[in-house]
Design a protein around this motif. Structure first.
Motif, PDB file in Angstrom:
ATOM      1  N   VAL A 102       1.261   2.077  -0.716  1.00  0.00           N
ATOM      2  CA  VAL A 102      -0.143   2.072  -1.033  1.00  0.00           C
ATOM      3  C   VAL A 102      -0.184   0.676  -1.973  1.00  0.00           C
ATOM      4  CG1 VAL A 102      -1.889   2.805  -2.586  1.00  0.00           C
ATOM      5  CG2 VAL A 102      -0.461   4.423  -1.471  1.00  0.00           C
ATOM      6  N   VAL A 103      -0.827  -0.181  -1.377  1.00  0.00           N
ATOM      7  CA  VAL A 103      -1.134  -1.705  -2.107  1.00  0.00           C
ATOM      8  C   VAL A 103      -2.021  -1.234  -3.065  1.00  0.00           C
ATOM      9  CG1 VAL A 103      -1.542  -3.840  -1.864  1.00  0.00           C
ATOM     10  CG2 VAL A 103      -0.430  -2.963  -0.096  1.00  0.00           C
ATOM     11  N   TYR A 104      -1.733  -1.601  -4.393  1.00  0.00           N
ATOM     12  CA  TYR A 104      -2.713  -1.458  -5.554  1.00  0.00           C
ATOM     13  C   TYR A 104      -2.950  -2.688  -6.374  1.00  0.00           C
ATOM     14  CZ  TYR A 104      -4.106   1.109  -9.840  1.00  0.00           C
ATOM     15  OH  TYR A 104      -4.565   1.451 -11.018  1.00  0.00           O
ATOM     16  N   GLU A 105      -4.280  -3.096  -6.581  1.00  0.00           N
ATOM     17  CA  GLU A 105      -4.509  -4.428  -7.653  1.00  0.00           C
ATOM     18  C   GLU A 105      -5.666  -4.011  -8.311  1.00  0.00           C
ATOM     19  OE1 GLU A 105      -5.570  -8.683  -6.351  1.00  0.00           O
ATOM     20  OE2 GLU A 105      -3.504  -8.138  -5.909  1.00  0.00           O
ATOM     21  N   ASN A 106      -5.618  -4.575  -9.542  1.00  0.00           N
ATOM     22  CA  ASN A 106      -6.673  -4.431 -10.589  1.00  0.00           C
ATOM     23  C   ASN A 106      -7.619  -3.040 -10.393  1.00  0.00           C
ATOM     24  OD1 ASN A 106      -6.379  -7.086 -11.244  1.00  0.00           O
ATOM     25  ND2 ASN A 106      -7.587  -7.794  -9.792  1.00  0.00           N
ATOM     26  N   ASN A 107      -6.889  -1.959 -10.670  1.00  0.00           N
ATOM     27  CA  ASN A 107      -7.629  -0.694 -10.590  1.00  0.00           C
ATOM     28  C   ASN A 107      -8.027  -0.274  -9.380  1.00  0.00           C
ATOM     29  OD1 ASN A 107      -7.207   1.751 -12.200  1.00  0.00           O
ATOM     30  ND2 ASN A 107      -9.345   1.276 -13.041  1.00  0.00           N
ATOM     31  N   SER A 108      -7.721  -0.940  -8.195  1.00  0.00           N
ATOM     32  CA  SER A 108      -8.339  -0.684  -6.806  1.00  0.00           C
ATOM     33  C   SER A 108      -7.251  -0.232  -5.904  1.00  0.00           C
ATOM     34  CB  SER A 108      -9.144  -1.666  -6.541  1.00  0.00           C
ATOM     35  OG  SER A 108     -10.188  -1.935  -7.281  1.00  0.00           O
ATOM     36  N   LEU A 109      -7.420   0.450  -4.921  1.00  0.00           N
ATOM     37  CA  LEU A 109      -6.507   0.769  -3.565  1.00  0.00           C
ATOM     38  C   LEU A 109      -6.899  -0.239  -2.633  1.00  0.00           C
ATOM     39  CD1 LEU A 109      -6.588   4.645  -3.607  1.00  0.00           C
ATOM     40  CD2 LEU A 109      -4.869   3.180  -4.876  1.00  0.00           C
ATOM     41  N   ILE A 110      -6.160  -1.127  -2.289  1.00  0.00           N
ATOM     42  CA  ILE A 110      -6.412  -2.087  -1.226  1.00  0.00           C
ATOM     43  C   ILE A 110      -6.278  -1.558   0.143  1.00  0.00           C
ATOM     44  CG2 ILE A 110      -5.886  -4.386  -0.693  1.00  0.00           C
ATOM     45  CD1 ILE A 110      -7.118  -4.273  -3.423  1.00  0.00           C
ATOM     46  N   THR A 111      -4.993  -1.112   0.392  1.00  0.00           N
ATOM     47  CA  THR A 111      -4.603  -0.632   1.523  1.00  0.00           C
ATOM     48  C   THR A 111      -3.653   0.361   1.646  1.00  0.00           C
ATOM     49  OG1 THR A 111      -4.550  -1.442   4.077  1.00  0.00           O
ATOM     50  CG2 THR A 111      -2.942  -2.335   2.430  1.00  0.00           C
ATOM     51  N   VAL A 112      -3.256   0.962   2.636  1.00  0.00           N
ATOM     52  CA  VAL A 112      -2.307   2.058   2.771  1.00  0.00           C
ATOM     53  C   VAL A 112      -1.666   2.243   4.129  1.00  0.00           C
ATOM     54  CG1 VAL A 112      -3.645   3.733   3.444  1.00  0.00           C
ATOM     55  CG2 VAL A 112      -1.770   4.670   2.247  1.00  0.00           C
ATOM     56  N   TYR A 113      -0.554   2.175   4.225  1.00  0.00           N
ATOM     57  CA  TYR A 113       0.155   2.294   5.842  1.00  0.00           C
ATOM     58  C   TYR A 113       1.373   3.331   5.515  1.00  0.00           C
ATOM     59  CZ  TYR A 113       2.920  -1.323   3.672  1.00  0.00           C
ATOM     60  OH  TYR A 113       3.679  -2.383   2.983  1.00  0.00           O
ATOM     61  N   GLN A 114       2.241   3.761   6.545  1.00  0.00           N
ATOM     62  CA  GLN A 114       3.149   4.564   6.538  1.00  0.00           C
ATOM     63  C   GLN A 114       4.331   3.463   6.291  1.00  0.00           C
ATOM     64  OE1 GLN A 114       3.546   6.806  10.142  1.00  0.00           O
ATOM     65  NE2 GLN A 114       1.569   7.878   9.860  1.00  0.00           N
ATOM     66  N   THR A 115       5.286   3.975   5.655  1.00  0.00           N
ATOM     67  CA  THR A 115       6.285   3.051   5.036  1.00  0.00           C
ATOM     68  C   THR A 115       7.249   2.717   6.253  1.00  0.00           C
ATOM     69  OG1 THR A 115       6.399   4.169   2.826  1.00  0.00           O
ATOM     70  CG2 THR A 115       8.390   2.816   3.541  1.00  0.00           C
ATOM     71  N   ASP A 116       7.421   3.778   7.274  1.00  0.00           N
ATOM     72  CA  ASP A 116       8.422   3.246   8.347  1.00  0.00           C
ATOM     73  C   ASP A 116       7.850   2.223   9.251  1.00  0.00           C
ATOM     74  OD1 ASP A 116      10.384   5.032   7.695  1.00  0.00           O
ATOM     75  OD2 ASP A 116       9.995   6.581   9.117  1.00  0.00           O
ATOM     76  N   SER A 117       6.427   2.473   9.298  1.00  0.00           N
ATOM     77  CA  SER A 117       5.926   1.561  10.475  1.00  0.00           C
ATOM     78  C   SER A 117       5.842  -0.088   9.819  1.00  0.00           C
ATOM     79  CB  SER A 117       4.272   1.811  10.344  1.00  0.00           C
ATOM     80  OG  SER A 117       3.688   1.320   8.959  1.00  0.00           O
ATOM     81  N   TYR A 118       6.024  -0.172   8.620  1.00  0.00           N
ATOM     82  CA  TYR A 118       6.189  -1.628   8.125  1.00  0.00           C
ATOM     83  C   TYR A 118       7.612  -1.957   8.376  1.00  0.00           C
ATOM     84  CZ  TYR A 118       6.889  -5.517   4.777  1.00  0.00           C
ATOM     85  OH  TYR A 118       7.042  -6.698   4.600  1.00  0.00           O
ATOM     86  N   LYS A 119       8.674  -1.148   8.502  1.00  0.00           N
ATOM     87  CA  LYS A 119       9.992  -1.695   8.950  1.00  0.00           C
ATOM     88  C   LYS A 119       9.872  -1.899  10.410  1.00  0.00           C
ATOM     89  CE  LYS A 119      12.250   1.269   5.487  1.00  0.00           C
ATOM     90  NZ  LYS A 119      13.091   2.281   4.977  1.00  0.00           N
ATOM     91  N   CYS A 120       9.185  -1.194  11.210  1.00  0.00           N
ATOM     92  CA  CYS A 120       9.346  -1.639  12.822  1.00  0.00           C
ATOM     93  C   CYS A 120       8.658  -3.099  12.938  1.00  0.00           C
ATOM     94  CB  CYS A 120       8.237  -0.496  13.339  1.00  0.00           C
ATOM     95  SG  CYS A 120       8.949   0.904  13.424  1.00  0.00           S
ATOM     96  N   TYR A 121       7.729  -3.513  12.243  1.00  0.00           N
ATOM     97  CA  TYR A 121       7.230  -4.742  12.182  1.00  0.00           C
ATOM     98  C   TYR A 121       7.990  -5.979  11.695  1.00  0.00           C
ATOM     99  CZ  TYR A 121       2.610  -2.915  12.972  1.00  0.00           C
ATOM    100  OH  TYR A 121       1.313  -2.263  13.369  1.00  0.00           O
ATOM    101  N   GLN A 122       9.058  -5.416  10.776  1.00  0.00           N
ATOM    102  CA  GLN A 122       9.979  -6.398  10.507  1.00  0.00           C
ATOM    103  C   GLN A 122      10.996  -6.686  11.385  1.00  0.00           C
ATOM    104  OE1 GLN A 122      11.397  -4.810   6.652  1.00  0.00           O
ATOM    105  NE2 GLN A 122      10.248  -6.224   5.264  1.00  0.00           N
ATOM    106  N   LEU A 123      11.483  -5.595  12.233  1.00  0.00           N
ATOM    107  CA  LEU A 123      12.410  -5.661  13.052  1.00  0.00           C
ATOM    108  C   LEU A 123      11.977  -6.558  14.413  1.00  0.00           C
ATOM    109  CD1 LEU A 123      13.698  -1.958  13.358  1.00  0.00           C
ATOM    110  CD2 LEU A 123      14.845  -4.056  12.100  1.00  0.00           C
ATOM    111  N   GLN A 124      10.655  -6.801  14.623  1.00  0.00           N
ATOM    112  CA  GLN A 124      10.379  -7.620  15.870  1.00  0.00           C
ATOM    113  C   GLN A 124      10.452  -9.147  15.519  1.00  0.00           C
ATOM    114  OE1 GLN A 124       6.418  -6.409  16.443  1.00  0.00           O
ATOM    115  NE2 GLN A 124       6.976  -4.372  17.306  1.00  0.00           N
TER     116      GLN A 124
END
Length: 124
Positions: A102-124
């Motif tokens: 969960v990306v959080y800034e200034n008392n607001s939720l900015i975006t959310v994603y599955q943690t494993d999906s981020y790792k898939c993008y890093q591998l490419q």
């Protein structure tokens, strides 16, 4: 964290719905997850640890329920047991997804994603 009033951005709401991430999973991530810069996250390891801790609490509450059967305190024990079982269910969903970030800034939720999906993008 759960006592704070958090604003959900439109982007967050759209992404959470599109990615199938429920508010309870986000709440659990904000409550029990780790912090890295502007992100709160849970991963499989954190979700498994949380599930194990909740399993221990459930066993203790079941034992107390048997011990105090017939007493008025049984209602409180039953209520606590249901709450812990619901948390365990959410932890299991987090475990299945591989965690949530969960990306959080200034008392607001900015975006959310599955943690494993981020790792898939890093591998490419």
């Amino acid at each position: 964290m759960s006592n704070l009033k958090v604003r959900k951005t439109k982007h967050y709401s759209i992404r959470a719905k599109k990615r199938g991430i429920r508010d309870q999973e986000v709440s659990l991530t904000l409550e029990y997850g780790e912090i890295h810069n502007d992100k709160f996250f849970t991963n499989k390891k954190i979700a498994q640890q949380l599930k194990n801790e909740l399993d221990i609490k459930i066993k203790k509450l079941i034992f107390l329920g048997k011990k105090y059967k017939g007493f008025t305190v049984l209602k409180l024990i039953s209520k606590a047991l249901k709450t812990i079982q619901k948390l365990r269910s959410i932890a299991m969903h987090l475990l299945d997804k591989g965690g949530v970030t969960v990306v959080y800034e200034n008392n607001s939720l900015i975006t959310v994603y599955q943690t494993d999906s981020y790792k898939c993008y890093q591998l490419q």
